[in-house]
Scaffold this motif. Structure first.
Motif, short mmCIF file in Angstrom:
data_model
loop_
_atom_site.label_atom_id
_atom_site.label_comp_id
_atom_site.label_asym_id
_atom_site.label_seq_id
_atom_site.Cartn_x
_atom_site.Cartn_y
_atom_site.Cartn_z
N THR A 85 44.20 41.98 32.65
CA THR A 85 43.64 42.26 31.33
C THR A 85 43.71 43.76 31.11
O THR A 85 43.13 44.54 31.86
CB THR A 85 42.18 41.78 31.22
N VAL A 122 44.72 43.59 25.23
CA VAL A 122 43.69 43.45 24.20
C VAL A 122 43.46 44.83 23.62
O VAL A 122 43.16 45.78 24.34
CB VAL A 122 42.37 42.89 24.78
N TYR A 147 37.90 44.07 18.67
CA TYR A 147 39.04 43.88 19.57
C TYR A 147 39.95 42.79 19.02
O TYR A 147 39.54 41.97 18.22
CB TYR A 147 38.58 43.58 21.00
N ARG A 152 43.12 34.13 24.99
CA ARG A 152 41.70 33.80 24.81
C ARG A 152 40.86 34.18 26.03
O ARG A 152 39.77 34.73 25.89
CB ARG A 152 41.56 32.31 24.53
N LYS A 155 40.44 37.96 26.16
CA LYS A 155 39.50 38.40 25.13
C LYS A 155 38.07 38.06 25.52
O LYS A 155 37.16 38.85 25.27
CB LYS A 155 39.85 37.79 23.77
N LYS A 159 35.00 40.64 25.95
CA LYS A 159 33.71 40.47 25.27
C LYS A 159 32.56 40.58 26.27
O LYS A 159 31.58 41.28 26.03
CB LYS A 159 33.66 39.14 24.54
N ASP A 171 35.59 39.89 17.79
CA ASP A 171 37.00 39.49 17.85
C ASP A 171 37.56 39.47 16.43
O ASP A 171 37.09 38.75 15.56
CB ASP A 171 37.11 38.11 18.49
#
Length: 177
Positions: A85, A122, A147, A152, A155, A159, A171
């Motif tokens: 990520t 992201v 962001y 998914r 993200k 979060k 989001d």
């Protein structure tokens, strides 16, 4: 959680400081050298270490802030980033194609995504401080960070990470139609 910082600027150093205060292990690397960061890292506490770019790239979440002109060379020097990520922080919010330095018109985030196709990039945007009030009383709210990304799970990780830093992650996918 281990948080890697590759490249430093106001946003990444603020995120590093917040992450360290929240108990995350923060690994800071600057491709241009870390000697000027020693005092800053010491002030952030024991959870912060100055490391090589390779070590920072081994973290669970990597916050990337590399000048556009250095992106290709810096990313070529990273280890395999499959499944990582990557929080990308250095893009204008608006589409400023006339200011981009490449003929392709690609944003920095699009360039990072193309250079790291197996990673989950992201994009995060600056925080907005809450200003809500009710009956002249200030309502305690978390600052919002926006962001956007394709994956998914990545993200969701972002979060959760932002919440540990006392931010409210928003989001942008729900607003982009």
């Amino acid at each position: 959680m281990k948080i890697g910082i590759i490249g430093t600027g106001f946003i990444t150093l603020d995120l590093a400081h917040r992450a360290a205060e929240s108990g995350h292990e923060v690994l800071i690397s600057n491709p241009r050298g870390t000697s000027t960061l020693k005092e800053i890292a010491q002030k952030m506490g024991n959870n912060v270490k100055l490391v090589t770019t390779q070590e920072a790239a081994g973290a669970e979440i990597i916050i990337l802030f590399i000048p556009r002109e250095d992106l290709e060379v810096s990313i070529d020097n990273l280890p395999d980033m499959t499944g990582k990520t990557i929080l990308h922080t250095n893009n204008p919010i608006f589409n400023l194609k006339s200011f981009l330095s490449t003929a392709s018109g690609q944003s920095s985030c699009d360039l990072v995504t193309s250079l790291l196709p197996a990673a989950h990039v992201v994009k995060i945007f600056n925080a907005i401080e809450p200003t809500s009030s009710q009956n002249n009383k200030k309502i305690e709210e978390r600052p919002k960070i926006f962001y956007a990304g394709e994956n998914r799970k990545a993200k969701n990780n972002v979060k959760v990470f932002l919440e540990t830093l006392n931010f409210s992650g928003v989001d942008l996918a729900g607003y982009m139609n």
